[in-house]
Design an enzyme around this catalytic site. Structure first.
Site, PDB file in Angstrom:
ATOM      1  N   SER A 144      13.099  87.085 157.170  1.00 36.61           N
ATOM      2  CA  SER A 144      13.760  86.012 156.439  1.00 36.61           C
ATOM      3  C   SER A 144      15.243  85.924 156.819  1.00 36.61           C
ATOM      4  O   SER A 144      15.577  85.702 157.986  1.00 36.61           O
ATOM      5  CB  SER A 144      13.562  86.231 154.935  1.00 36.61           C
ATOM      6  OG  SER A 144      13.899  85.091 154.204  1.00 36.61           O
ATOM      7  N   ASP A 298       5.135  78.253 153.933  1.00 37.41           N
ATOM      8  CA  ASP A 298       6.504  78.772 153.921  1.00 37.41           C
ATOM      9  C   ASP A 298       7.441  77.659 154.367  1.00 37.41           C
ATOM     10  O   ASP A 298       7.226  77.034 155.414  1.00 37.41           O
ATOM     11  CB  ASP A 298       6.588  79.968 154.878  1.00 37.41           C
ATOM     12  CG  ASP A 298       7.970  80.607 154.941  1.00 37.41           C
ATOM     13  OD1 ASP A 298       8.865  80.210 154.173  1.00 37.41           O
ATOM     14  OD2 ASP A 298       8.157  81.509 155.781  1.00 37.41           O
ATOM     15  N   HIS A 328       5.582  82.969 152.476  1.00 31.07           N
ATOM     16  CA  HIS A 328       6.830  83.672 152.753  1.00 31.07           C
ATOM     17  C   HIS A 328       6.844  85.025 152.037  1.00 31.07           C
ATOM     18  O   HIS A 328       6.592  85.122 150.841  1.00 31.07           O
ATOM     19  CB  HIS A 328       8.026  82.839 152.295  1.00 31.07           C
ATOM     20  CG  HIS A 328       9.335  83.403 152.742  1.00 31.07           C
ATOM     21  ND1 HIS A 328       9.839  83.209 154.013  1.00 31.07           N
ATOM     22  CD2 HIS A 328      10.243  84.198 152.114  1.00 31.07           C
ATOM     23  CE1 HIS A 328      10.992  83.836 154.130  1.00 31.07           C
ATOM     24  NE2 HIS A 328      11.255  84.440 152.992  1.00 31.07           N
TER      25      HIS A 328
END
Length: 358
Positions: A144, A298, A328
């Protein structure tokens, strides 16, 4: 976190940090792996050091945690998924999980600078020798926001004449790679999906640069890029960079330009150190072997897909692992109160790639 923020009781990031503080655990070693906290260039690092040398020097993964540049710490990887950390160490690989200063107290480029200081320190021959690391088998990685930092660090190393050791690989797990276009198909389709909604990702992006709500409002309506930066849009033009199966029925529209004043006050969102997709093809061509994980559900999916396609077009060997049944952060649902089969599968595929390529 959002509720207490709206009530004026606490900044939403402070509320999230309270939760992650409870998750923290001290470094715990076992008969196979020594786990220890230390510092590289005054930045906190948690090391997972295999006790045995199987066949000479170790491989190494320098890992930057996610958390929207505003939550997390060096122990986050262990707290969220200790099995993940131990599996990497179990393939004769040193894992260095790094802290960095966080928003809202610190803004871009501080997070990038901390990450870069750690990487540059680790790549010194004396440090590699101290930990028994093979200088030809080093990977930078992250998930991320940490994937964002890993990608930016890999790019910056190419421009640093002081760094002699070259990365063999980079591994980017559902990375955030651009804040230019926040209305990609993945943002539209997953606007209200769990874990990371569109509005929350926009908030994380804006908090990375400033507490000024005008930037967040402009980003929310996708009207934050000034016309003088129009030359950057081809780098993130999803109509050219996404496969047909991800375009679906979406129609690309030309950007609506925003205020030049915002870009002058907060130039970070136009800086490749914050948005690694904004570099030229010539720069991409020099990057190392790459692993990119993207998840169907995501908002950041299309960032990773576009980066994979651009790297492939530039001639970089890329393994693009697209999980059609994942969301995610799915990789870290492998222990604790929520344990999912998809998380274990993604971890195992990533470990397999490391074992075969690093």
């Amino acid at each position: 976190a959002e509720v207490v923020d709206q009530l004026g009781l606490m900044h939403h990031v402070e509320a999230l940090m309270l939760v992650t503080t409870f998750q923290y655990i001290a470094p715990t070693s076992d008969e196979n792996v020594t786990v220890m906290d230390t510092e590289f260039n005054n930045v906190g690092v948690r090391l997972y050091l295999p006790r045995k040398l199987f066949d000479g020097l170790r491989r190494a993964v320098v890992y930057f945690h996610g958390g929207g540049w505003c939550i997390g710490q060096a122990g986050k990887l262990a707290d969220a998924s200790k099995p993940f950390s131990l599996k990497i160490a179990g393939i004769n690989t040193l894992l260095a999980s790094n802290s960095y200063r966080l928003a809202p107290k610190y803004r871009f480029p501080v997070q990038f600078e901390d990450a870069y200081l750690v990487m540059k320190f680790f790549l010194q021959s004396s440090v590699l020798s101290q930990y028994g690391v093979d200088p030809d088998r080093i990977c930078v990685a992250g998930d991320s926001a940490g994937g964002n930092l890993a990608a930016a660090v890999a790019q910056q190393l190419l421009e640093d004449s002081e760094v002699e050791t070259k990365l063999k690989a980079q591994a980017l797990l559902y990375p955030a790679l651009q804040s230019l276009d926040l209305n990609l198909p993945s943002y539209q389709e997953n606007e209200n999906k769990p874990v990371l909604s569109k509005l929350y990702m926009v908030r994380l992006w804006s908090e990375y640069f400033t507490s000024d709500s005008s930037l967040r409002e402009a980003m929310t309506s996708n009207r934050h890029v000034p016309v003088e930066s129009s030359h950057l849009f081809p780098f993130v033009n999803w109509s050219n960079l996404l496969p047909e199966e991800l375009k679906k029925d979406h129609v690309y529209t030309s950007p609506t330009y925003g205020s030049s004043e915002l870009a002058q006050k907060y130039p970070g969102f136009l800086d490749p150190r914050a948005a690694p997709l904004l570099v030229s093809d010539a720069q991409l061509r020099r990057l190392p072997l790459t692993y990119i994980l993207t998840c169907q559900y995501d908002v950041l999916r299309d960032d990773g897909v576009m980066y994979a396609r651009r790297l492939q077009a530039a001639g970089v060997p890329v393994t693009h692992d697209h999980a059609k049944d994942a969301f995610h952060g799915a990789m870290f649902f492998v222990s604790g109160p929520i344990e999912l089969a998809v998380g274990h599968r993604l971890v195992n595929r990533y470990i397999k790639w490391l074992n075969e390529n690093l």
